[in-house]
Structure formats: structure tokens, C-alpha cells
Design a protein around this motif. Structure first.
Motif, PDB file in Angstrom:
ATOM      1  N   ARG A 196     -31.257 -32.267 -11.270  1.00  0.00           N
ATOM      2  CA  ARG A 196     -31.696 -31.167 -12.130  1.00  0.00           C
ATOM      3  C   ARG A 196     -30.584 -30.134 -12.304  1.00  0.00           C
ATOM      4  O   ARG A 196     -30.316 -29.671 -13.408  1.00  0.00           O
ATOM      5  CB  ARG A 196     -32.936 -30.519 -11.517  1.00  0.00           C
ATOM      6  N   ASN A 197     -29.906 -29.805 -11.205  1.00  0.00           N
ATOM      7  CA  ASN A 197     -28.797 -28.842 -11.274  1.00  0.00           C
ATOM      8  C   ASN A 197     -27.704 -29.310 -12.225  1.00  0.00           C
ATOM      9  O   ASN A 197     -27.004 -28.501 -12.840  1.00  0.00           O
ATOM     10  CB  ASN A 197     -28.170 -28.619  -9.895  1.00  0.00           C
ATOM     11  N   ALA A 198     -27.539 -30.638 -12.294  1.00  0.00           N
ATOM     12  CA  ALA A 198     -26.504 -31.182 -13.190  1.00  0.00           C
ATOM     13  C   ALA A 198     -27.049 -31.391 -14.603  1.00  0.00           C
ATOM     14  O   ALA A 198     -26.322 -31.805 -15.503  1.00  0.00           O
ATOM     15  CB  ALA A 198     -25.986 -32.499 -12.622  1.00  0.00           C
ATOM     16  N   GLY A 199     -28.358 -31.101 -14.789  1.00  0.00           N
ATOM     17  CA  GLY A 199     -28.952 -31.191 -16.125  1.00  0.00           C
ATOM     18  C   GLY A 199     -29.645 -32.517 -16.416  1.00  0.00           C
ATOM     19  O   GLY A 199     -29.831 -32.863 -17.586  1.00  0.00           O
ATOM     20  N   TYR A 200     -30.036 -33.257 -15.372  1.00  0.00           N
ATOM     21  CA  TYR A 200     -30.628 -34.576 -15.592  1.00  0.00           C
ATOM     22  C   TYR A 200     -31.916 -34.791 -14.794  1.00  0.00           C
ATOM     23  O   TYR A 200     -32.216 -34.047 -13.868  1.00  0.00           O
ATOM     24  CB  TYR A 200     -29.631 -35.668 -15.189  1.00  0.00           C
ATOM     25  N   LEU A 201     -32.610 -35.856 -15.194  1.00  0.00           N
ATOM     26  CA  LEU A 201     -33.792 -36.323 -14.461  1.00  0.00           C
ATOM     27  C   LEU A 201     -33.523 -37.739 -13.960  1.00  0.00           C
ATOM     28  O   LEU A 201     -32.636 -38.429 -14.500  1.00  0.00           O
ATOM     29  CB  LEU A 201     -35.002 -36.382 -15.416  1.00  0.00           C
ATOM     30  N   VAL A 202     -34.310 -38.173 -12.965  1.00  0.00           N
ATOM     31  CA  VAL A 202     -34.163 -39.552 -12.475  1.00  0.00           C
ATOM     32  C   VAL A 202     -34.308 -40.532 -13.638  1.00  0.00           C
ATOM     33  O   VAL A 202     -33.593 -41.534 -13.731  1.00  0.00           O
ATOM     34  CB  VAL A 202     -35.208 -39.854 -11.368  1.00  0.00           C
ATOM     35  N   SER A 203     -35.214 -40.215 -14.561  1.00  0.00           N
ATOM     36  CA  SER A 203     -35.468 -41.146 -15.667  1.00  0.00           C
ATOM     37  C   SER A 203     -34.265 -41.287 -16.606  1.00  0.00           C
ATOM     38  O   SER A 203     -34.221 -42.188 -17.437  1.00  0.00           O
ATOM     39  CB  SER A 203     -36.706 -40.714 -16.448  1.00  0.00           C
ATOM     40  N   ASP A 204     -33.275 -40.392 -16.485  1.00  0.00           N
ATOM     41  CA  ASP A 204     -32.064 -40.511 -17.315  1.00  0.00           C
ATOM     42  C   ASP A 204     -31.063 -41.528 -16.755  1.00  0.00           C
ATOM     43  O   ASP A 204     -30.124 -41.921 -17.457  1.00  0.00           O
ATOM     44  CB  ASP A 204     -31.341 -39.152 -17.414  1.00  0.00           C
ATOM     45  N   LEU A 205     -31.247 -41.925 -15.487  1.00  0.00           N
ATOM     46  CA  LEU A 205     -30.263 -42.833 -14.863  1.00  0.00           C
ATOM     47  C   LEU A 205     -30.255 -44.184 -15.571  1.00  0.00           C
ATOM     48  O   LEU A 205     -31.307 -44.757 -15.853  1.00  0.00           O
ATOM     49  CB  LEU A 205     -30.597 -43.054 -13.378  1.00  0.00           C
ATOM     50  N   ARG A 206     -29.057 -44.674 -15.840  1.00  0.00           N
ATOM     51  CA  ARG A 206     -28.918 -46.003 -16.466  1.00  0.00           C
ATOM     52  C   ARG A 206     -28.330 -47.024 -15.487  1.00  0.00           C
ATOM     53  O   ARG A 206     -28.538 -48.206 -15.614  1.00  0.00           O
ATOM     54  CB  ARG A 206     -28.016 -45.935 -17.716  1.00  0.00           C
ATOM     55  N   ARG A 207     -27.544 -46.522 -14.515  1.00  0.00           N
ATOM     56  CA  ARG A 207     -26.944 -47.451 -13.552  1.00  0.00           C
ATOM     57  C   ARG A 207     -27.048 -46.878 -12.139  1.00  0.00           C
ATOM     58  O   ARG A 207     -26.803 -45.682 -11.930  1.00  0.00           O
ATOM     59  CB  ARG A 207     -25.457 -47.673 -13.873  1.00  0.00           C
ATOM     60  N   ILE A 208     -27.414 -47.744 -11.200  1.00  0.00           N
ATOM     61  CA  ILE A 208     -27.462 -47.380  -9.779  1.00  0.00           C
ATOM     62  C   ILE A 208     -26.479 -48.324  -9.081  1.00  0.00           C
ATOM     63  O   ILE A 208     -26.687 -49.533  -9.048  1.00  0.00           O
ATOM     64  CB  ILE A 208     -28.887 -47.556  -9.214  1.00  0.00           C
ATOM     65  N   VAL A 209     -25.382 -47.740  -8.605  1.00  0.00           N
ATOM     66  CA  VAL A 209     -24.298 -48.550  -8.031  1.00  0.00           C
ATOM     67  C   VAL A 209     -24.245 -48.275  -6.527  1.00  0.00           C
ATOM     68  O   VAL A 209     -24.264 -47.110  -6.123  1.00  0.00           O
ATOM     69  CB  VAL A 209     -22.955 -48.167  -8.693  1.00  0.00           C
ATOM     70  N   LEU A 210     -24.183 -49.318  -5.712  1.00  0.00           N
ATOM     71  CA  LEU A 210     -24.207 -49.120  -4.258  1.00  0.00           C
ATOM     72  C   LEU A 210     -22.860 -49.483  -3.639  1.00  0.00           C
ATOM     73  O   LEU A 210     -22.341 -50.580  -3.876  1.00  0.00           O
ATOM     74  CB  LEU A 210     -25.317 -49.974  -3.635  1.00  0.00           C
ATOM     75  N   THR A 211     -22.297 -48.555  -2.851  1.00  0.00           N
ATOM     76  CA  THR A 211     -21.039 -48.852  -2.160  1.00  0.00           C
ATOM     77  C   THR A 211     -21.265 -49.939  -1.128  1.00  0.00           C
ATOM     78  O   THR A 211     -20.411 -50.769  -0.884  1.00  0.00           O
ATOM     79  CB  THR A 211     -20.476 -47.610  -1.446  1.00  0.00           C
ATOM     80  N   HIS A 212     -22.423 -49.898  -0.468  1.00  0.00           N
ATOM     81  CA  HIS A 212     -22.806 -50.934   0.488  1.00  0.00           C
ATOM     82  C   HIS A 212     -24.287 -50.770   0.774  1.00  0.00           C
ATOM     83  O   HIS A 212     -24.906 -49.801   0.337  1.00  0.00           O
ATOM     84  CB  HIS A 212     -21.952 -50.880   1.752  1.00  0.00           C
ATOM     85  N   ALA A 213     -24.841 -51.729   1.517  1.00  0.00           N
ATOM     86  CA  ALA A 213     -26.300 -51.757   1.642  1.00  0.00           C
ATOM     87  C   ALA A 213     -26.806 -51.252   2.986  1.00  0.00           C
ATOM     88  O   ALA A 213     -27.749 -51.802   3.547  1.00  0.00           O
ATOM     89  CB  ALA A 213     -26.821 -53.161   1.338  1.00  0.00           C
TER      90      ALA A 213
END
Ligand SMILES: [Zn+2]
Ligand SMILES: [Zn+2]
Length: 318
Positions: free
Chosen positions: A48-65
Motif C-alpha cells: 500500500r505504501n508503494a501504491g499497490y494491492l496484492v491483486s496488482d501482483l503479476r509475478r511472484i519470484v522466489l529466491t529459494h524455498a
């Protein structure tokens, strides 16, 4: 490219975890934090502070699991509808939310860990599982070394940097030599090359420390100006940290070699001597660290080892 670091609380000893929002199209988050109510609330606030919602996310990238990095991936993906999840396909055990238990158990037996301790470690693992959801093989895209994640204003180069885990990845922004490195590089602590089965041949042990040293050197070859780690502050002096890590590894290796008596010792014995106070998850991490150093010392011809009833016994060179 606007990289927004967001610090999230975790219930773990390590403290808060850093995730990184790449605030441009397609909106991307690198790591998610563990699956807890506090974490998801903090993440929503950060977005929110950055101006977004979770629903705006298009990619979830994981450095590791590991749970502190990947735990919320599934619920964020579900909430964001079309978001695509990326993780390296060598992150098998945790990705499927199973330990590849039999393979791990065999590694612990070979390290000389008593059955009661193995059972305790299993219990802890079951407990950790609650902090992450798993992914099936058709639910994610594998990260690949030297691939690119494209954005509106440029791209992030994918670097497979194994060591902390077999499938750990880092992300390089070449324009300003910034790297997002997950747990491969941490400012205040030397990351643990975690004991893992080899993803190619799970009956063998992944050479975590040897791989890790190569990954650190590879990151150094890019002369990074700024490295964002999975925990703690960003690193502006990677060169210095690199040498600090190497000294720490050399000291630890010398310490480990010095502990081994003529009659020989298992990794478990070495771990108990090095970290007599370790309990809970630290018991596993201390075995993991002992194995990593013994493995490398043996590969480098500094110690010998023999197999006794499925257990590896390390000995000084005669
Ligand atoms: Zn980790
Ligand atoms: Zn971590």
C-alpha cells in the motif's frame, strides 16, 4: 527500475525477512515472507505504501524455498488471480512441502545423527511446514540460469547461485550492478550451506559448501555496487564481505579439522563439539555446517573418511 525493499516479521529466530517489490510492469515481488497473519498484514501495508494491492501482483519470484521466503506464495498467487510463480526446480523438497524425508533421513544417518535426534528434527520440520504452502509441478515456472525477467524499463538477469540451498537464485540488474541475493549473501551472518540431497541424484549429498564458494565468487565477478540480502541491511561493500566470508570458512575448516581425533569422528560428534549449546532447529543447522566443512575438507584431501555401518567417520590423514 524501482526496487522497494519491504521488511516483514517472521516467527523465526533469524528475525525479519526482506522481500523486494519491483515497482513496474509487470508488478513483481521477490520472496513473500512466511505464512502468518502478521506477515501478510505487514506485506499489505508495504505494498500500500508503494501504491499497490496484492491483486496488482503479476509475478511472484522466489529466491529459494525456505519457509521464511516462500510461505505466502500460494495465497498471494490465489489472491492476485493471474500471478505467475517462479522458483528454481532444484528447490524440490520444500517446494512440494515434503522433506523428501527418506533421502534426508539417510543423510542424517550417514552423518552419525542418533535416531532419537532424527525423530526430533522431523518433528520440527513438521512444525515448520505450517508456515508455507506447497506447489505442484504444474503450478510454477522454473527459474533458469542466465534467463531474464523482463520489465518495462529493463530486465533482471537470473543467476543460479546454489549453496545455501541447491536451487537458490539471485537477480542481477546490470545497469547499476545491483543484485538481489536472498540468503546467499547476508550482512551480519555467514549463511549456512544447508544439508540437502543432491537434486540430480537424491541418494547423494549436495556439495553445498563447494557450490556456495563458487556462487560467491560468481557474484563477485559482477563487481556489485549494492546487494540486497534476505535478512538485514543492504550490502554496499560486497568485496569486503566476500573476503570476510572466506576467512570465516577457512577458520571454521581449520577448527573442524583440529577437532578430529586419531580414532575418527562423525559429523554429529563434530557438531556437538562445535556447538554444544545448540538446540531445536540449531541442532540441525549445526550438523549441516559440520557436514559442509568435513565434506569440503575431505574433497580437498585434508582429511580421510571411511564408512562404518552406514555412518561416515572422518579421520586425520595418517
Ligand atoms: Zn534460507
Ligand atoms: Zn532466510
Amino acid at each position: 527500475m524501482r526496487v522497494v525493499p519491504i521488511s516483514l516479521p517472521t516467527p523465526f529466530y533469524i528475525g525479519p525477512v526482506n522481500v523486494y517489490l519491483i515497482a513496474e510492469d509487470p508488478l513483481t515481488i521477490i520472496d513473500t515472507g512466511p505464512k502468518t497473519k502478521e506477515t501478510v498484514e505487514a506485506l499489505r501495508a508495504g505494498l500500500r505504501n508503494a501504491g499497490y494491492l496484492v491483486s496488482d501482483l503479476r509475478r511472484i519470484v522466489l529466491t529459494h524455498a525456505h519457509e521464511d521466503h516462500c510461505g505466502l506464495a500460494r495465497s498471494l498467487r490465489d489472491e492476485a488471480k493471474n500471478a505467475e510463480v517462479f522458483v528454481h526446480n532444484w528447490e524440490t523438497g520444500h517446494r512440494h512441502s515434503r522433506l523428501e524425508y527418506e533421502e534426508h533421513r539417510m543423510l542424517l544417518v550417514r552423518a552419525g545423527v542418533p535416531d532419537t535426534e532424527i525423530e526430533r528434527m522431523r518433528g520440527l520440520y513438521e512444525y515448520m511446514r505450517r508456515y508455507a504452502d506447497s506447489f505442484g509441478d504444474d503450478e510454477y515456472t522454473s527459474l533458469w540460469d542466465e534467463g531474464e525477467l523482463e520489465f518495462e524499463s529493463g530486465s533482471l538477469r537470473i543467476l543460479h547461485t546454489p549453496g545455501h540451498t541447491p536451487g537458490s537464485c539471485s537477480f542481477l540488474r546490470e545497469a547499476d550492478r545491483t543484485i538481489i541475493a536472498g540468503d546467499c549473501v547476508l550482512k551480519r551472518i555467514t549463511p549456512n550451506p544447508v544439508l540437502s540431497p543432491d537434486p540430480i541424484d537424491p541418494t547423494r549429498r549436495f556439495p553445498s559448501l563447494a557450490e556456495y564458494l563458487v556462487s560467491l565468487a560468481r557474484l563477485r565477478s559482477f563487481s556489485p555496487t549494492l546487494v540486497y540480502g534476505g535478512h538485514g541491511e543492504p550490502i554496499h561493500d560486497y568485496e569486503e564481505l566476500f573476503h570476510r566470508y572466506f576467512r570465516a570458512f577457512q577458520d571454521r575448516q581449520a577448527q573442524v579439522i583440529g577437532l578430529i581425533p586419531k580414532l575418527g569422528m562423525t559429523a554429529w560428534d563434530v557438531a556437538l563439539k562445535m556447538f554444544p549449546q545448540a538446540d531445536d532447529v540449531h541442532r540441525f543447522l549445526s550438523v549441516s555446517e559440520a557436514v559442509a566443512h568435513l565434506d569440503l575438507a575431505q574433497t580437498e584431501g585434508k582429511i580421510a573418511f571411511e564408512l562404518k555401518d552406514q555412518t561416515e567417520v572422518y579421520k586425520p590423514l595418517s
